[in-house]
Design an enzyme around this catalytic site. Structure first.
Site, PDB file in Angstrom:
ATOM      1  N   SER A  30       0.822  -1.222   0.000  1.00 10.05           N
ATOM      2  CA  SER A  30       0.000   0.000   0.000  1.00 10.05           C
ATOM      3  C   SER A  30       0.852   1.266   0.000  1.00 10.05           C
ATOM      4  O   SER A  30       0.310   2.377  -0.066  1.00 10.05           O
ATOM      5  CB  SER A  30      -0.946   0.011   1.211  1.00 10.05           C
ATOM      6  OG  SER A  30      -0.231  -0.115   2.414  1.00 10.05           O
TER       7      SER A  30
ATOM      8  N   ASN B  73      -2.697  -2.262  12.712  1.00  8.60           N
ATOM      9  CA  ASN B  73      -4.153  -2.142  12.542  1.00  8.60           C
ATOM     10  C   ASN B  73      -4.685  -0.854  13.172  1.00  8.60           C
ATOM     11  O   ASN B  73      -5.540  -0.172  12.618  1.00  8.60           O
ATOM     12  CB  ASN B  73      -4.875  -3.340  13.161  1.00  8.60           C
ATOM     13  CG  ASN B  73      -4.476  -4.646  12.503  1.00  8.60           C
ATOM     14  OD1 ASN B  73      -3.795  -4.627  11.471  1.00  8.60           O
ATOM     15  ND2 ASN B  73      -4.866  -5.750  13.091  1.00  8.60           N
TER      16      ASN B  73
ATOM     17  N   HIS C 147     -40.400  20.702 -13.235  1.00 10.91           N
ATOM     18  CA  HIS C 147     -40.505  19.834 -14.415  1.00 10.91           C
ATOM     19  C   HIS C 147     -39.817  20.478 -15.616  1.00 10.91           C
ATOM     20  O   HIS C 147     -40.206  20.251 -16.756  1.00 10.91           O
ATOM     21  CB  HIS C 147     -41.966  19.525 -14.761  1.00 10.91           C
ATOM     22  CG  HIS C 147     -42.772  19.068 -13.593  1.00 10.91           C
ATOM     23  ND1 HIS C 147     -42.904  17.750 -13.230  1.00 10.91           N
ATOM     24  CD2 HIS C 147     -43.447  19.777 -12.640  1.00 10.91           C
ATOM     25  CE1 HIS C 147     -43.650  17.659 -12.147  1.00 10.91           C
ATOM     26  NE2 HIS C 147     -43.978  18.871 -11.749  1.00 10.91           N
TER      27      HIS C 147
ATOM     28  N   SER D 200     -14.023  25.231 -30.031  1.00  9.05           N
ATOM     29  CA  SER D 200     -14.072  23.990 -30.801  1.00  9.05           C
ATOM     30  C   SER D 200     -12.982  24.037 -31.858  1.00  9.05           C
ATOM     31  O   SER D 200     -12.694  25.093 -32.423  1.00  9.05           O
ATOM     32  CB  SER D 200     -15.440  23.870 -31.474  1.00  9.05           C
ATOM     33  OG  SER D 200     -15.367  22.996 -32.586  1.00  9.05           O
TER      34      SER D 200
ATOM     35  N   LYS E 161     -18.266  28.160 -31.509  1.00  8.70           N
ATOM     36  CA  LYS E 161     -18.535  27.460 -30.257  1.00  8.70           C
ATOM     37  C   LYS E 161     -17.803  28.065 -29.059  1.00  8.70           C
ATOM     38  O   LYS E 161     -16.674  28.475 -29.152  1.00  8.70           O
ATOM     39  CB  LYS E 161     -18.133  25.985 -30.374  1.00  8.70           C
ATOM     40  CG  LYS E 161     -19.030  25.148 -31.253  1.00  8.70           C
ATOM     41  CD  LYS E 161     -20.478  25.066 -30.783  1.00  8.70           C
ATOM     42  CE  LYS E 161     -20.622  24.197 -29.548  1.00  8.70           C
ATOM     43  NZ  LYS E 161     -20.334  22.769 -29.833  1.00  8.70           N
TER      44      LYS E 161
ATOM     45  N   ASN F 191     -17.680  26.496 -25.367  1.00  6.90           N
ATOM     46  CA  ASN F 191     -18.171  25.326 -24.620  1.00  6.90           C
ATOM     47  C   ASN F 191     -17.902  25.436 -23.116  1.00  6.90           C
ATOM     48  O   ASN F 191     -16.836  25.901 -22.712  1.00  6.90           O
ATOM     49  CB  ASN F 191     -17.511  24.052 -25.150  1.00  6.90           C
ATOM     50  CG  ASN F 191     -17.894  23.761 -26.591  1.00  6.90           C
ATOM     51  OD1 ASN F 191     -18.984  24.129 -27.028  1.00  6.90           O
ATOM     52  ND2 ASN F 191     -16.994  23.142 -27.328  1.00  6.90           N
TER      53      ASN F 191
ATOM     54  N   GLU G  22     -18.991  20.745 -17.502  1.00  5.62           N
ATOM     55  CA  GLU G  22     -19.299  19.378 -17.934  1.00  5.62           C
ATOM     56  C   GLU G  22     -18.415  18.375 -17.198  1.00  5.62           C
ATOM     57  O   GLU G  22     -18.853  17.293 -16.813  1.00  5.62           O
ATOM     58  CB  GLU G  22     -19.100  19.254 -19.446  1.00  5.62           C
ATOM     59  CG  GLU G  22     -20.081  20.101 -20.240  1.00  5.62           C
ATOM     60  CD  GLU G  22     -19.656  20.210 -21.697  1.00  5.62           C
ATOM     61  OE1 GLU G  22     -19.947  19.276 -22.468  1.00  5.62           O
ATOM     62  OE2 GLU G  22     -19.019  21.209 -22.072  1.00  5.62           O
TER      63      GLU G  22
ATOM     64  N   TYR H 161      -9.714  -6.600  12.292  1.00  4.90           N
ATOM     65  CA  TYR H 161      -9.080  -6.104  11.067  1.00  4.90           C
ATOM     66  C   TYR H 161      -9.070  -7.157   9.986  1.00  4.90           C
ATOM     67  O   TYR H 161      -8.815  -8.330  10.243  1.00  4.90           O
ATOM     68  CB  TYR H 161      -7.631  -5.659  11.352  1.00  4.90           C
ATOM     69  CG  TYR H 161      -6.948  -5.173  10.085  1.00  4.90           C
ATOM     70  CD1 TYR H 161      -7.127  -3.873   9.625  1.00  4.90           C
ATOM     71  CD2 TYR H 161      -6.181  -6.044   9.314  1.00  4.90           C
ATOM     72  CE1 TYR H 161      -6.544  -3.438   8.441  1.00  4.90           C
ATOM     73  CE2 TYR H 161      -5.591  -5.630   8.125  1.00  4.90           C
ATOM     74  CZ  TYR H 161      -5.775  -4.325   7.701  1.00  4.90           C
ATOM     75  OH  TYR H 161      -5.201  -3.908   6.532  1.00  4.90           O
TER      76      TYR H 161
ATOM     77  N   GLN I 146      -7.767  -2.128   3.598  1.00  3.16           N
ATOM     78  CA  GLN I 146      -6.753  -1.320   2.912  1.00  3.16           C
ATOM     79  C   GLN I 146      -7.356  -0.610   1.697  1.00  3.16           C
ATOM     80  O   GLN I 146      -6.796   0.368   1.205  1.00  3.16           O
ATOM     81  CB  GLN I 146      -5.596  -2.223   2.486  1.00  3.16           C
ATOM     82  CG  GLN I 146      -4.461  -1.506   1.810  1.00  3.16           C
ATOM     83  CD  GLN I 146      -3.232  -2.382   1.721  1.00  3.16           C
ATOM     84  OE1 GLN I 146      -2.602  -2.662   2.728  1.00  3.16           O
ATOM     85  NE2 GLN I 146      -2.889  -2.822   0.517  1.00  3.16           N
TER      86      GLN I 146
ATOM     87  N   LYS J 200      -8.369   3.655   1.345  1.00  5.29           N
ATOM     88  CA  LYS J 200      -7.600   4.889   1.178  1.00  5.29           C
ATOM     89  C   LYS J 200      -7.673   5.546  -0.198  1.00  5.29           C
ATOM     90  O   LYS J 200      -7.882   6.756  -0.306  1.00  5.29           O
ATOM     91  CB  LYS J 200      -6.137   4.621   1.549  1.00  5.29           C
ATOM     92  CG  LYS J 200      -5.953   4.591   3.072  1.00  5.29           C
ATOM     93  CD  LYS J 200      -4.583   4.153   3.487  1.00  5.29           C
ATOM     94  CE  LYS J 200      -4.453   2.668   3.583  1.00  5.29           C
ATOM     95  NZ  LYS J 200      -5.375   2.026   4.562  1.00  5.29           N
TER      96      LYS J 200
HETATM   97  N1  ARG Z   1      -1.680  -1.259   4.846  1.00 10.68           N
HETATM   98  C1  ARG Z   1      -2.616  -1.675   5.833  1.00 10.68           C
HETATM   99  C2  ARG Z   1      -3.963  -0.980   5.630  1.00 10.68           C
HETATM  100  O1  ARG Z   1      -3.989  -0.046   4.913  1.00 10.68           O
HETATM  101  C3  ARG Z   1      -2.115  -1.317   7.191  1.00 10.68           C
HETATM  102  C4  ARG Z   1      -2.554  -2.263   8.231  1.00 10.68           C
HETATM  103  C5  ARG Z   1      -1.897  -3.543   7.992  1.00 10.68           C
HETATM  104  N2  ARG Z   1      -2.197  -4.481   8.987  1.00 10.68           N
HETATM  105  C6  ARG Z   1      -2.008  -5.754   8.755  1.00 10.68           C
HETATM  106  N3  ARG Z   1      -2.300  -6.577   9.685  1.00 10.68           N
HETATM  107  N4  ARG Z   1      -1.533  -6.186   7.611  1.00 10.68           N
HETATM  108  O2  ARG Z   1      -4.980  -1.367   6.125  1.00 10.68           O
END
Ligand code: ARG
Length: 461
Positions: A25, A112, A158, A279, A285, A287, A292, A319, A324, A327
């Site tokens: 991650s 965690n 409407h 355009s 044009k 735009n 949009e 957990y 993960q 994020k």
């Molecule tokens: N990268 C993990 C997350 O975003 C962090 C927590 C990891 N914990 C674990 N037991 N692998 O959730």
């Protein structure tokens, strides 16, 4: 490679890249770098208060963490590597600087709870920046509302002309929705405002961590109530994604209004050249691309909201790595909302009202309700008045005329109750003035709403 991970001791084999790389991650959670370091600085003190670390070790750890923070701030590209996540990166750098003391920092703590902490700190740091952008857009709408004075336009239901309103009332209608977004963002931030540390991996920590002191040190107003709940709780992220997606829905609707009100068919407002694109083929044009795109981007924010809800729905308590997935959606929704707010503010600030066009559209047959109300004031039951005016509208439409062309005698041909004052009473300005409630388009009510908006903006700083 088997020596390179936080958990290598338990394993005989190095991880298969196809499995390990999949779970990494760090490429995105590096955005939590600062939060991770701040959390660790406070954790070092908490371990000191718990009697786990002595003062000298704490000083060396904190000094090392500050160096890591400094370096990462000066050169964000340094916050990189083949670490599994940002927590591993920070610990690796700390150990490289201070050795064994760095290896003591993770005592009694789990990633965690660390990731929950980092994410909560991130929200607290970033949500106020979004709120400031929401306020900038509200201010741009208020400025336009002020400039539009007593200009009139039709309100639609409407997508058909319904009743006359002040242009300022229309502009402030969007500000009203954005005010709710401001509150909703604050609610998400409040939800994130609880210290998760002390939860351990899932059951709590075995060290004498003073969680109240730690919460205070990190600026949290409270401590989470249950360690098991905490390790799988991402409700605060869902609340943020909900706030962001609903804000994007509001921006998308604002964008839609701007797109059609600036189209040739309406011509209620002119889009500034700087807010538009041309355009490559059609020279005439102009735009409304930025609007949009705002409308188009709302889908991503809604998608991220739904994606996290779905990721969470089947999880067993405690957990799970699925979390993960919390994020990237949050980061993208945050970024999408920020740039969309900026685009809307720029476009709104430079719109030019065409009051002769909006005023003309606000007169004519959409005054039918006012004509009916006139008869009601003279004692006719509303249902009968509705019928009389309905017949007038049908005949005027067939003749290609509207209320403005009628002589007093022609009015009276429809009802004896019409006096000479009917022409004055059945006008767009009289119509808005006849509204009475505080939330209406009555000019005094709108003036008060504008003043309230200004006062609120000033109070927010
Ligand atoms: N990268 C993990 C997350 O975003 C962090 C927590 C990891 N914990 C674990 N037991 N692998 O959730």
């Amino acid at each position: 490679m088997s020596g390179g991970h936080l958990w290598s001791g338990r394993f005989d084999q190095a991880p298969d890249p196809a499995a390990f790389d999949f779970g990494v991650s760090f490429p995105f959670d590096r955005q939590l770098f600062e939060d991770d370091v701040f959390g660790s600085l406070a954790w070092a003190d908490a371990l000191g208060r718990a009697g786990v670390l002595d003062a000298a070790a704490i000083a060396r750890i904190k000094d090392g963490l500050r160096q890591v923070l400094e370096r990462g701030r000066q050169d964000p590209s340094w916050v990189a590597g083949d670490d599994e996540d940002v927590h591993s990166f920070v610990e690796r750098q700390l150990v490289a600087l201070v050795g064994d003391d760095g290896r003591r920092l993770h005592t009694g703590r789990s990633r965690n709870e660390q990731v929950s902490l980092d994410f909560r700190l991130y929200m607290r740091r970033r949500i106020p920046l979004l709120q400031a952008r929401v306020r900038a857009l509200i201010a741009a709408l208020a400025d336009q509302a002020e400039r539009s004075g007593e200009a009139l336009m039709p309100a639609y239901t409407h997508m058909r002309r319904a009743m006359p309103v002040l242009v300022s009332h229309f502009l402030l209608s969007h500000a009203a929705a954005l005010r709710r977004d401001h509150v909703r963002l604050a609610v998400a931030m409040d939800e994130a405002d609880a210290l998760p540390l002390g939860s351990g991996a899932v059951a709590g920590t075995g060290y004498a961590i003073d969680t109240a002191a730690l919460a205070a040190a990190l600026g949290f107003s409270r401590v989470v109530p249950n360690s098991m709940d905490t390790s799988s709780d991402r409700d605060f992220a869902v609340s943020f994604l909900h706030a962001a997606s609903l804000a994007m829905v509001h921006l998308s609707r604002l964008a839609e209004d701007v797109i059609y009100f600036t189209a040739e068919e309406f011509g209620f407002f002119d889009l500034a050249d700087s807010s538009a694109t041309g355009s490559s083929m059609m020279p005439q044009k102009k735009n409304p691309d930025p609007m949009e795109l705002v409308r188009g981007k709302a889908g991503r924010a809604i998608g991220h909201h739904v994606a996290l809800l779905v990721a969470m729905k089947g999880l067993p308590t405690g957990y799970n790595k699925d979390l993960q997935e919390d994020k990237e959606g949050v980061f993208d929704s945050e970024q999408t909302l920020a740039v969309s707010l900026d685009a809307c503010t720029a476009v709104i600030a430079k719109l030019t009202l065409r009051p002769e066009r909006t005023g003309k559209a606000a007169s004519g047959l959409l005054l039918a309700t006012d004509a009916a109300d006139y008869l009601v004031r003279k004692g006719l039951p509303f249902r009968n008045a509705h019928e009389v005016i309905g017949r007038m509208v049908r005949e005027l439409l067939a003749a290609g005329r509207d209320f403005d062309d009628l002589s007093p005698a022609e009015w009276r041909a429809y009802s004896e109750l019409f006096g000479d004052d009917v022409r004055e009473a059945v006008s767009a300005l009289a119509s808005v003035k006849a509204r009475r409630t505080p939330q209406s388009t009555n000019p005094d009510a709108v003036k008060a709403a504008l003043a309230e908006t200004r006062a609120w903006l000033a109070a927010q700083g």
